[in-house]
Design a protein around this motif. Structure first.
Motif, PDB file in Angstrom:
ATOM      1  N   ASP A 146      62.048  61.620  39.585  1.00  0.00           N
ATOM      2  CA  ASP A 146      61.617  62.615  38.866  1.00  0.00           C
ATOM      3  C   ASP A 146      61.906  62.285  37.544  1.00  0.00           C
ATOM      4  O   ASP A 146      60.893  62.518  36.782  1.00  0.00           O
ATOM      5  N   SER A 147      62.935  61.921  37.205  1.00  0.00           N
ATOM      6  CA  SER A 147      63.475  61.693  35.511  1.00  0.00           C
ATOM      7  C   SER A 147      62.484  60.740  35.270  1.00  0.00           C
ATOM      8  O   SER A 147      61.649  60.568  34.101  1.00  0.00           O
ATOM      9  N   VAL A 148      62.297  59.444  35.798  1.00  0.00           N
ATOM     10  CA  VAL A 148      60.783  58.671  35.532  1.00  0.00           C
ATOM     11  C   VAL A 148      59.851  58.875  34.973  1.00  0.00           C
ATOM     12  O   VAL A 148      59.226  58.759  34.015  1.00  0.00           O
ATOM     13  N   LEU A 149      59.625  59.015  36.529  1.00  0.00           N
ATOM     14  CA  LEU A 149      57.968  59.892  36.679  1.00  0.00           C
ATOM     15  C   LEU A 149      57.562  60.808  35.350  1.00  0.00           C
ATOM     16  O   LEU A 149      56.221  61.053  34.862  1.00  0.00           O
ATOM     17  N   THR A 150      58.820  61.713  34.949  1.00  0.00           N
ATOM     18  CA  THR A 150      58.542  62.799  33.538  1.00  0.00           C
ATOM     19  C   THR A 150      58.275  61.710  32.498  1.00  0.00           C
ATOM     20  O   THR A 150      57.403  61.880  32.132  1.00  0.00           O
ATOM     21  N   VAL A 151      59.113  60.838  32.275  1.00  0.00           N
ATOM     22  CA  VAL A 151      58.985  59.902  31.558  1.00  0.00           C
ATOM     23  C   VAL A 151      58.063  59.101  31.308  1.00  0.00           C
ATOM     24  O   VAL A 151      57.139  58.609  30.356  1.00  0.00           O
ATOM     25  N   LEU A 152      57.173  58.561  32.542  1.00  0.00           N
ATOM     26  CA  LEU A 152      55.862  57.782  32.421  1.00  0.00           C
ATOM     27  C   LEU A 152      54.481  58.541  32.339  1.00  0.00           C
ATOM     28  O   LEU A 152      53.844  58.311  32.861  1.00  0.00           O
ATOM     29  N   ALA A 153      54.990  60.031  32.410  1.00  0.00           N
ATOM     30  CA  ALA A 153      53.763  61.025  32.835  1.00  0.00           C
ATOM     31  C   ALA A 153      52.226  60.657  31.537  1.00  0.00           C
ATOM     32  O   ALA A 153      51.289  61.461  33.063  1.00  0.00           O
ATOM     33  N   LYS A 154      52.756  59.320  30.716  1.00  0.00           N
ATOM     34  CA  LYS A 154      51.150  59.583  30.480  1.00  0.00           C
ATOM     35  C   LYS A 154      50.126  58.435  30.974  1.00  0.00           C
ATOM     36  O   LYS A 154      49.507  58.796  30.574  1.00  0.00           O
ATOM     37  N   PHE A 155      51.031  57.427  32.030  1.00  0.00           N
ATOM     38  CA  PHE A 155      50.631  56.600  32.415  1.00  0.00           C
ATOM     39  C   PHE A 155      50.490  57.282  33.727  1.00  0.00           C
ATOM     40  O   PHE A 155      50.202  57.943  34.278  1.00  0.00           O
ATOM     41  N   ASP A 156      49.026  56.600  34.025  1.00  0.00           N
ATOM     42  CA  ASP A 156      48.493  56.910  35.424  1.00  0.00           C
ATOM     43  C   ASP A 156      49.458  56.698  36.842  1.00  0.00           C
ATOM     44  O   ASP A 156      50.085  55.661  36.145  1.00  0.00           O
ATOM     45  N   ALA A 157      49.259  56.732  38.148  1.00  0.00           N
ATOM     46  CA  ALA A 157      49.452  56.699  39.087  1.00  0.00           C
ATOM     47  C   ALA A 157      49.523  54.621  39.477  1.00  0.00           C
ATOM     48  O   ALA A 157      50.682  54.477  39.580  1.00  0.00           O
ATOM     49  N   TRP A 158      49.246  53.759  39.085  1.00  0.00           N
ATOM     50  CA  TRP A 158      48.664  52.261  39.438  1.00  0.00           C
ATOM     51  C   TRP A 158      49.450  52.048  38.837  1.00  0.00           C
ATOM     52  O   TRP A 158      50.670  51.173  38.707  1.00  0.00           O
ATOM     53  N   THR A 159      49.799  52.764  37.334  1.00  0.00           N
ATOM     54  CA  THR A 159      50.825  52.445  35.924  1.00  0.00           C
ATOM     55  C   THR A 159      51.994  52.122  36.602  1.00  0.00           C
ATOM     56  O   THR A 159      52.617  51.228  36.787  1.00  0.00           O
ATOM     57  N   GLN A 160      52.527  53.519  36.740  1.00  0.00           N
ATOM     58  CA  GLN A 160      53.725  53.978  37.112  1.00  0.00           C
ATOM     59  C   GLN A 160      54.163  53.079  38.584  1.00  0.00           C
ATOM     60  O   GLN A 160      55.273  53.251  38.417  1.00  0.00           O
ATOM     61  N   LEU A 161      53.137  53.034  39.236  1.00  0.00           N
ATOM     62  CA  LEU A 161      54.045  52.166  40.621  1.00  0.00           C
ATOM     63  C   LEU A 161      54.413  50.001  40.228  1.00  0.00           C
ATOM     64  O   LEU A 161      55.317  50.027  39.831  1.00  0.00           O
ATOM     65  N   MET A 162      53.494  49.795  39.386  1.00  0.00           N
ATOM     66  CA  MET A 162      53.485  48.806  38.940  1.00  0.00           C
ATOM     67  C   MET A 162      54.697  48.644  38.063  1.00  0.00           C
ATOM     68  O   MET A 162      55.499  47.162  38.350  1.00  0.00           O
ATOM     69  N   PHE A 163      54.929  49.577  36.594  1.00  0.00           N
ATOM     70  CA  PHE A 163      56.199  49.014  36.424  1.00  0.00           C
ATOM     71  C   PHE A 163      57.352  49.812  37.020  1.00  0.00           C
ATOM     72  O   PHE A 163      58.656  48.636  37.256  1.00  0.00           O
ATOM     73  N   ILE A 164      57.495  50.245  38.301  1.00  0.00           N
ATOM     74  CA  ILE A 164      58.634  50.676  39.457  1.00  0.00           C
ATOM     75  C   ILE A 164      59.067  49.387  39.882  1.00  0.00           C
ATOM     76  O   ILE A 164      59.809  49.289  40.471  1.00  0.00           O
ATOM     77  N   LYS A 165      58.074  48.629  40.099  1.00  0.00           N
ATOM     78  CA  LYS A 165      57.771  47.199  41.537  1.00  0.00           C
ATOM     79  C   LYS A 165      57.955  46.384  40.472  1.00  0.00           C
ATOM     80  O   LYS A 165      58.200  45.429  41.128  1.00  0.00           O
ATOM     81  N   THR A 166      57.505  46.358  39.327  1.00  0.00           N
ATOM     82  CA  THR A 166      58.356  45.203  38.361  1.00  0.00           C
ATOM     83  C   THR A 166      59.117  44.413  37.704  1.00  0.00           C
ATOM     84  O   THR A 166      59.905  45.070  37.237  1.00  0.00           O
ATOM     85  N   GLY A 167      60.092  43.582  37.550  1.00  0.00           N
ATOM     86  CA  GLY A 167      60.456  43.041  36.829  1.00  0.00           C
ATOM     87  C   GLY A 167      60.636  43.344  35.358  1.00  0.00           C
ATOM     88  O   GLY A 167      59.565  43.037  34.835  1.00  0.00           O
ATOM     89  N   ASP A 168      61.785  44.049  34.726  1.00  0.00           N
ATOM     90  CA  ASP A 168      61.358  44.083  33.267  1.00  0.00           C
ATOM     91  C   ASP A 168      63.128  43.733  32.866  1.00  0.00           C
ATOM     92  O   ASP A 168      64.552  43.638  33.341  1.00  0.00           O
ATOM     93  N   LEU A 169      62.895  43.254  31.623  1.00  0.00           N
ATOM     94  CA  LEU A 169      63.947  42.610  30.618  1.00  0.00           C
ATOM     95  C   LEU A 169      65.139  43.634  30.107  1.00  0.00           C
ATOM     96  O   LEU A 169      66.471  42.889  29.751  1.00  0.00           O
ATOM     97  N   ARG A 170      64.767  44.971  30.123  1.00  0.00           N
ATOM     98  CA  ARG A 170      65.577  45.705  29.770  1.00  0.00           C
ATOM     99  C   ARG A 170      66.532  46.182  30.906  1.00  0.00           C
ATOM    100  O   ARG A 170      67.723  46.918  31.402  1.00  0.00           O
ATOM    101  N   LEU A 171      66.286  45.488  32.159  1.00  0.00           N
ATOM    102  CA  LEU A 171      66.922  45.774  32.895  1.00  0.00           C
ATOM    103  C   LEU A 171      67.546  44.540  33.572  1.00  0.00           C
ATOM    104  O   LEU A 171      67.764  44.157  35.251  1.00  0.00           O
ATOM    105  N   ASN A 172      67.632  43.322  33.213  1.00  0.00           N
ATOM    106  CA  ASN A 172      67.843  42.212  32.934  1.00  0.00           C
ATOM    107  C   ASN A 172      67.617  41.479  34.251  1.00  0.00           C
ATOM    108  O   ASN A 172      67.988  40.891  35.636  1.00  0.00           O
ATOM    109  N   ASN A 173      65.292  41.807  33.657  1.00  0.00           N
ATOM    110  CA  ASN A 173      64.594  40.976  35.001  1.00  0.00           C
ATOM    111  C   ASN A 173      64.927  41.833  36.639  1.00  0.00           C
ATOM    112  O   ASN A 173      64.411  41.141  37.370  1.00  0.00           O
ATOM    113  N   LEU A 174      66.166  42.688  36.622  1.00  0.00           N
ATOM    114  CA  LEU A 174      66.098  43.698  38.036  1.00  0.00           C
ATOM    115  C   LEU A 174      64.263  44.414  38.046  1.00  0.00           C
ATOM    116  O   LEU A 174      64.495  44.489  36.837  1.00  0.00           O
TER     117      LEU A 174
END
Length: 228
Positions: free
Chosen positions: A173-201
């Protein structure tokens, strides 16, 4: 292309081509008769007629252009997209729709995002899992406490990974609150894609590990240039 011309083309297809068209359109085994009937009946409904004419025309092109020979025991969205993105077919479609390949590949990406962790749940199934009403599920979704994507008239589908031990994955819920400006597909893309800020996890991997603050921080920077 007229309905009569399409019917004539369908009648001339070989057995292998029939099987491909049957898979692409999810028709009955007696597909020639079924398609002919379908086209004739839809002739009096302009939008429906245009839709089926376009779908059958693409399937006919695919049957001639694609080298796909392996057919699933049951019709599969993934198999269909693979068939429709075959280079031979895209070469045929490109003159009339240069973006056809990109659109089809985008559909494949969405399918992988939604189904890679298991069959997504409908609202009624989420209600049963969480022990709340259907209306409460809808309210949580609208408030950004649950993630769901809308698949047309089929309604909302909730990715399975967000549920854990009869509840919701902590920190989502905390993550979705921060991502509220994006649509659901974009939120899903963020959550399932590796991120450099998270050491590519992926953010999902970090949430499962309990690193909620790190994911919230990454979410707040989503859409900005990644750090060097």
């Amino acid at each position: 292309m007229s309905v009569d011309t399409l019917i004539e083309r369908v009648q001339k297809t070989s057995q292998i081509e029939q099987r491909l068209i049957d898979n692409l359109l999810d028709t009955s085994p007696q597909f020639k008769e079924a398609l002919a009937t379908l086209l004739r009946e839809s002739k009096h409904h302009q939008k429906l007629s245009q839709y089926w004419q376009a779908a059958i025309d693409v399937a006919l092109v695919a049957s001639h252009a694609s080298n796909v020979t392996a057919y699933p025991h049951t019709n599969s969205f993934e198999w269909t997209i693979s068939a429709l993105t075959a280079p031979e077919l895209l070469a045929e479609l490109a003159p009339t729709d240069p973006l056809a390949g990109a659109r089809l590949r985008g559909m494949k990406v969405k399918q992988e995002l939604l189904y890679s962790d298991g069959q997504p749940l409908r609202s009624e199934e989420v209600a049963q899992l969480l022990g709340i009403s259907r209306q409460a599920v809808d309210k949580r979704r609208s408030k950004g406490q649950l993630l769901a994507v809308l698949l047309g008239k089929r309604g909302y589908f909730y990715p399975l990974w967000q549920f854990k031990d009869g509840g919701v994955l902590p920190g989502l819920d905390s993550v979705l609150t921060v991502l509220a400006k994006f649509d659901a597909w974009t939120q899903l893309m963020f959550i399932k894609t590796g991120d450099l800020r998270l050491n590519n996890l992926t953010p999902l991997e970090c949430l499962v590990a309990g690193n909620i603050d790190a994911v919230v921080t990454a979410a707040a920077c989503y859409g900005e240039p990644n750090p060097a």
